[in-house]
Design a protein around this motif. Structure first.
Motif, mmCIF file in Angstrom:
data_model
loop_
_atom_site.group_PDB
_atom_site.id
_atom_site.type_symbol
_atom_site.label_atom_id
_atom_site.label_comp_id
_atom_site.label_asym_id
_atom_site.label_seq_id
_atom_site.Cartn_x
_atom_site.Cartn_y
_atom_site.Cartn_z
ATOM 1 N N PHE A 118 -2.647 8.561 -0.375
ATOM 2 C CA PHE A 118 -3.192 7.441 0.396
ATOM 3 C C PHE A 118 -4.694 7.277 0.138
ATOM 4 N N GLY A 119 -5.391 8.403 0.019
ATOM 5 C CA GLY A 119 -6.827 8.333 -0.231
ATOM 6 C C GLY A 119 -7.158 7.772 -1.601
ATOM 7 N N LEU A 120 -6.415 8.201 -2.618
ATOM 8 C CA LEU A 120 -6.670 7.705 -3.971
ATOM 9 C C LEU A 120 -6.401 6.207 -4.082
ATOM 10 N N VAL A 121 -5.304 5.748 -3.476
ATOM 11 C CA VAL A 121 -5.000 4.314 -3.524
ATOM 12 C C VAL A 121 -6.073 3.521 -2.787
ATOM 13 N N GLY A 122 -6.549 4.055 -1.645
ATOM 14 C CA GLY A 122 -7.632 3.381 -0.949
ATOM 15 C C GLY A 122 -8.898 3.326 -1.780
ATOM 16 N N ALA A 123 -9.159 4.393 -2.545
ATOM 17 C CA ALA A 123 -10.364 4.424 -3.381
ATOM 18 C C ALA A 123 -10.311 3.368 -4.480
ATOM 19 N N TYR A 134 0.835 -1.204 0.000
ATOM 20 C CA TYR A 134 0.000 0.000 0.000
ATOM 21 C C TYR A 134 0.872 1.257 0.000
ATOM 22 N N VAL A 135 1.928 1.240 0.789
ATOM 23 C CA VAL A 135 2.836 2.387 0.853
ATOM 24 C C VAL A 135 3.554 2.570 -0.490
ATOM 25 N N ILE A 136 3.975 1.470 -1.124
ATOM 26 C CA ILE A 136 4.655 1.575 -2.422
ATOM 27 C C ILE A 136 3.727 2.183 -3.466
ATOM 28 N N ALA A 137 2.473 1.704 -3.512
ATOM 29 C CA ALA A 137 1.512 2.259 -4.467
ATOM 30 C C ALA A 137 1.242 3.731 -4.167
#
Length: 761
Positions: A535-540, A508-511
């Motif tokens: 972080f928000g975009l990757v979570g979305a 998740y951190v790498i993305a």
């Protein structure tokens, strides 16, 4: 009449001399490469006995095309999936040989007083064994089916890959004229990025293109399309700062993953043979006898270094890879020569202007000598091992046996499999995201800024880049989270769960870091805010169903394209089963042998042939057309062209292979008496045909002939009906072999027409 261009005259001279010389070498059972080199020497500028090539520059251009075709076909024989299934063993062996031989060659060059570049390029030339020479020697000696031959093949494939990497490193060093760690590391990272991007994009696009256009593909169109793709990649490689050979190899390796790989190799091979011959002739043209005489001491020393060094380091490398001592020595002794890759590296040094002119003919002379010694080195391996074994302490022999006995590749632990899979997917998808960032920020961003202005252009570029990246960002974080290994570890032990969650957080951190870089490059706001948005975009995207479906479809397309050739090979019987590698640590192994079309074994059942008792081999599977017969029963009958998966020892498999090649029906396809001929006869009153129906005349059964038809008054031939009765005076047309027709005509004789009598005369 207009004057012929010089290149046409040169081509005529090259091909005529090459044709004559290679026929002689074929008669002497020597590799054709040597014939081409000798032909080049004969028509080169250093020998005045024969006419010389007038325009050497044009020949060099054709020779460069020859290198492209050689590397393209080399890539067609390469497969990333095949390398993955080989495991670390061939990598260990090839790396040991190459690194040791590069060091040995460089030291030898410094010992002779040559400069740094000459010594370094010399080490690269001495490190690469000749795939062509080795396979020719193993074929001539009937050893291709033996266990050590497959190990040598795996190491040669790895050597070819490392050879491409070595060419890139040497080119980088030649340009900078120094070996700087940071620059070399930067070049390797750039090369890795290029390899991953080109290969991934190629696997997505090219197999799909060929699959959709397969109905339109004839041999001619397949040749043009494949060569067009090859030269397109060559242009891209040169434009990116790499060699043409590198681009050709890359496109070959991409096409190698398609089901058309064998067909492409077949249609390209004649073109490759032509331009490859010109390349090797150009190699021979650079051989200067005066240089060979002047440098005869280095030549002798280098020959000894290759023979001893490859034999010793090769044996050690294969021993470290897990092979038993005897097999390791057979492999090491087989690789004691240099060939086509050495010439390509030598050509690279000449084209870059970093090596002296004397090095090329020296390497050619060394290659010629070691090529001749290859069969003798292969034969020497077993006696050498027997001599060493007699002097080895018993404890050391036992240690080798125990090591080889434990060498089969047991299934990895679940944790190891999962971690390796996660590392591989994270590296590949991260490289793809970096490539997307590089392309978008360098090409798309200037375009959007010119169309929409600075900040709006930044926003448009960022949105487009992120949407493209999102397919791969989601794969970085979510892929393998529902795999069998992940679930098994999650259920197995509660203490496994924190490390598993940690793997998700790391990805998740790498993305998020990749997303942060894009936002931070385009946005003027603070880095902290950019991290929050990232972080928000990757979570979305993790919870987006549309992105999930698109990412899954993209992954399925890639895997289907990547596995297409393997699945096709399994259906056609050209692939060994997965359990074959588990036999390699024992005294038996599995190989595929195809029965000749004129084999005497055809028509007999396995029980009657009794292969286990007579030949010491077992048939594990039979592939016949599209049908696969696993564990065939005793009553299974063999057919011509069957592909047999045979399990046995080296000696038994070799003996069985020699047997099926020897036990064949001899045919003489040029014998005139076996040709079918057409004769016309008039049925006489005393003829055995007179009064019989076509069905009952027994022409096929008694004479091996066939009635074509009846000739009417107008000279037309009508097809016979089975119930028609043959009457006196009718003209019949008969087809059969000469001997059978003569036998029929010598029976209670039908009368012949004048035309028939004339034909017989």
């Amino acid at each position: 009449m207009s004057e012929l261009p010089v290149i046409v005259k040169d081509l005529a001279l090259i091909l005529v001399i090459a044709g004559v010389v290679t026929l002689i070498f074929k008669r002497l059972k020597q590799p054709l490469i040597l014939g081409y080199i000798v032909a080049g020497f004969l028509c080169g500028p250093h020998l005045s006995i024969f006419p010389s090539v007038a325009d050497a520059e044009n020949v060099e251009t054709w020779a460069e095309i020859g290198v492209i075709f050689l590397m393209f076909t080399l890539g067609l024989e390469f497969s990333f999936r095949k390398i993955g299934r080989m495991g670390p063993a061939p990598i260990v062996a090839a790396c040991t040989i190459i690194f040791c031989m590069i060091g040995l060659g460089s030291v030898a060059g410094h010992f002779f007083g040559w400069n740094k570049m000459n010594s370094l390029f010399l080490g690269g030339m001495l490190a690469m064994s000749s795939t062509t020479v080795i396979f020719k020697a193993l074929d001539d000696m009937g050893l291709r089916q033996q266990r050590f031959a497959s190990a040598v093949l795996g190491a040669l494939v790895i050597e070819d890959i490392l050879g491409i990497l070595l060419m890139v490193i040497l080119s980088t060093m030649a340009v900078s004229n120094q070996l700087e760690g940071t620059q070399l590391l930067s070049s390797l990272l750039k090369l890795s990025l290029v390899l991953v991007v080109w290969f991934t994009v190629g696997i997505f696009l090219i197999p799909t293109l060929l699959r959709k256009a397969r109905a339109l593909m004839s041999r001619e169109t397949l040749l043009i399309v494949s060569l067009g793709l090859c030269f397109l990649m060559v242009v891209l490689a040169v434009g990116s700062g790499y060699s043409a050979a590198f681009g050709a190899f890359m496109m070959g390796s991409i096409l190698a993953e398609t089901i058309e790989a064998e067909n492409i190799n077949e249609v390209v091979e004649p073109v490759k043979d032509l331009f490859g011959a010109i390349f090797f002739v150009s190699v021979g043209m650079m051989v200067d006898p005066a240089v060979i005489v002047e440098y005869w001491v280095p030549i002798v020393v280098l020959v000894l270094l290759i023979i001893v060094g490859q034999a010793v380091f090769g044996s050690i490398g294969f021993l470290l890879s897990g092979q038993p001592p005897r097999i390791a020595m057979q492999c090491g002794f087989s690789m004691a020569q240099i060939g086509e890759f050495a010439f390509i590296i030598a050509s690279l040094g000449v084209s870059l202007g970093v090596t002296d002119k004397f090095l090329y003919p020296v390497v050619v002379a060394v290659s010629v000598i070691t090529t001749f010694t290859t069969p003798y080195m292969v034969r020497l391996a077993s006696p050498a091992y027997n001599a060493i074994e007699r002097h080895l302490p018993g404890r050391l022999q036992q240690a080798f046996q125990n090591d080889s006995a434990s060498s089969p590749a047991n299934s990895d632990s679940t944790w190891r499999r999962l971690i390796m899979a996660l590392l591989k997917q994270t590296i590949i998808y991260s490289f793809l995201c970096v490539a997307i960032l590089t392309i978008c920020l360098s090409s798309l961003l200037p375009l959007t800024r010119s169309l929409f202005g600075h900040w709006v252009g930044n926003a448009v570029c960022g949105i487009v880049s992120f949407l493209i990246m999102s397919l791969f960002l989601r794969a970085i974080v979510m892929r393998k989270n529902h795999s069998d290994d992940f679930r098994a570890l999650w259920r197995e032990n509660i203490y496994n769960r924190p490390p598993l969650v940690f793997t998700i957080l790391v990805r998740y951190v790498i993305a998020s870091a990749l997303t942060f870089y894009l936002i931070n490059y385009l946005s003027p706001y603070s880095s902290l805010l950019h991290w929050v948005v990232a972080f928000g975009l990757v979570g979305a995207i993790m919870f987006s169903r549309r992105i999930k479906v698109s990412s899954k479809n993209l992954e399925d397309l890639f895997l289907r394209n990547l596995k297409s050739r393997e699945l096709h090979a399994q259906r056609s019987g050209n692939a060994k089963p997965h359990y074959a590698h588990q036999l390699l640590s024992h005294d038996v192994h599995l190989t595929i042998i195809q029965l000749p079309m004129n084999t005497k074994l055809a028509g007999h059942s396995l029980m009657k042939l009794d292969l286990a008792k007579r030949d010491g081999v077992m048939v594990a599977s039979i592939v016949r057309g599209g049908q696969r017969i696993h564990i065939p029963g005793a009553q299974t009958v063999l057919f011509p062209g069957d592909k047999l998966q045979i399990i046995g020892s080296d000696e038994n498999i070799k003996a069985f292979s020699q047997r099926i090649q020897a036990e064949v029906y001899e045919t003489n396809i040029y014998a005139d008496e076996l040709d079918l001929v057409l004769r016309n006869i008039i049925v006489g009153k005393e003829s055995f045909l007179c009064g019989k129906s076509v069905r009952n005349c027994r022409l096929r059964e008694d004479y091996g002939c066939m009635l074509v038809g009846f000739e009417d008054e107008s000279g037309q031939i009508g097809l016979p009906e089975a119930n028609r009765v043959i009457e006196e005076g009718e003209t019949l047309w008969i087809v059969g072999e000469k001997a059978d027709i003569l036998k029929m005509l010598s029976s209670p004789s039908p009368q012949k027409t004048p035309a028939a009598a004339k034909n017989n005369n």
